[in-house]
Design a protein around this motif. Structure first.
Motif, PDB file in Angstrom:
ATOM      1  N   LYS A  35       0.851  -1.196   0.000  1.00 18.95           N
ATOM      2  CA  LYS A  35       0.000   0.000   0.000  1.00 18.95           C
ATOM      3  C   LYS A  35       0.883   1.241   0.000  1.00 18.95           C
ATOM      4  CE  LYS A  35      -3.741  -2.151   2.577  1.00 18.95           C
ATOM      5  NZ  LYS A  35      -4.474  -2.165   3.842  1.00 18.95           N
ATOM      6  N   LEU A  36       0.358   2.320  -0.517  1.00 24.87           N
ATOM      7  CA  LEU A  36       1.060   3.596  -0.538  1.00 24.87           C
ATOM      8  C   LEU A  36       1.535   3.945   0.874  1.00 24.87           C
ATOM      9  CD1 LEU A  36       1.801   5.973  -2.426  1.00 24.87           C
ATOM     10  CD2 LEU A  36      -0.289   7.074  -1.675  1.00 24.87           C
TER      11      LEU A  36
ATOM     12  N   LYS B 162       4.622   6.483  -4.336  1.00 24.60           N
ATOM     13  CA  LYS B 162       4.007   6.725  -5.632  1.00 24.60           C
ATOM     14  C   LYS B 162       3.232   5.478  -6.044  1.00 24.60           C
ATOM     15  CE  LYS B 162       5.080   8.165 -10.318  1.00 24.60           C
ATOM     16  NZ  LYS B 162       6.146   8.425 -11.298  1.00 24.60           N
ATOM     17  N   LYS B 163       1.962   5.659  -6.409  1.00 23.98           N
ATOM     18  CA  LYS B 163       1.135   4.521  -6.815  1.00 23.98           C
ATOM     19  C   LYS B 163       1.555   4.018  -8.191  1.00 23.98           C
ATOM     20  CE  LYS B 163      -3.068   5.275  -4.180  1.00 23.98           C
ATOM     21  NZ  LYS B 163      -4.525   5.333  -4.238  1.00 23.98           N
TER      22      LYS B 163
ATOM     23  N   THR C  10       4.457  -3.377  -6.901  1.00 23.36           N
ATOM     24  CA  THR C  10       3.160  -2.763  -7.184  1.00 23.36           C
ATOM     25  C   THR C  10       2.672  -2.016  -5.943  1.00 23.36           C
ATOM     26  OG1 THR C  10       2.635  -4.529  -8.729  1.00 23.36           O
ATOM     27  CG2 THR C  10       0.792  -3.180  -7.945  1.00 23.36           C
ATOM     28  N   VAL C  11       2.395  -0.723  -6.123  1.00 27.76           N
ATOM     29  CA  VAL C  11       1.938   0.123  -5.011  1.00 27.76           C
ATOM     30  C   VAL C  11       0.483   0.486  -5.272  1.00 27.76           C
ATOM     31  CG1 VAL C  11       2.376   2.209  -3.709  1.00 27.76           C
ATOM     32  CG2 VAL C  11       4.288   1.028  -4.817  1.00 27.76           C
ATOM     33  N   ARG C  12      -0.420   0.110  -4.294  1.00 29.08           N
ATOM     34  CA  ARG C  12      -1.849   0.397  -4.427  1.00 29.08           C
ATOM     35  C   ARG C  12      -2.230   1.624  -3.649  1.00 29.08           C
ATOM     36  NH1 ARG C  12      -3.267  -3.928  -1.300  1.00 29.08           N
ATOM     37  NH2 ARG C  12      -1.300  -4.915  -1.372  1.00 29.08           N
TER      38      ARG C  12
END
Length: 118
Positions: free
Chosen positions: A43-44, A95-96, A116-118
């Protein structure tokens, strides 16, 4: 008989010299770095820990975390020193999207790792 001994001595000396030259002329292996992220989906604002090993880098060398931006790599203000052929560093993702990261020390670079950033 003395001629045979002299000939064998010359041939032996030549073989020893050739072997010694070959051992000295062998190139050192190219430095290498591995990279692993403890999480590849976060997660962000989460912290990701990156670890890896090195070969051919000096003890205390500094590896720098880089992120791919378009076609170029940008160094982040995240570094770690090589200790006994290994390193560990952390980064707070801000950063997403899919962040493609690698570590670098001089000409040695690791393979890229996507996070992967949600």
């Amino acid at each position: 008989m003395n001629v045979r001994i002299a000939a064998v001595s010359v041939v032996s000396a030549a073989l020893v010299a050739a072997g010694a030259t070959a051992a000295v002329a062998a190139p050192a292996p190219a430095p290498s770095i591995t990279l692993k992220a403890d999480h590849t989906a976060v997660k962000l604002g989460d912290v990701v820990t990156f670890t890896g090993t090195t070969a051919g880098l000096k003890e205390g060398s500094k590896v720098t975390l880089q992120v791919k931006s378009g076609a170029t790599w940008k160094s982040l203000p995240v570094t770690a020193k090589v200790n006994h052929g290994a390193y560990k560093l952390t980064d707070k993702v801000q950063k997403k999207g899919v962040q493609v990261l690698r570590v670098k020390d001089g000409a040695a670079v690791s393979k890229a790792v996507p996070v992967t950033v949600r």
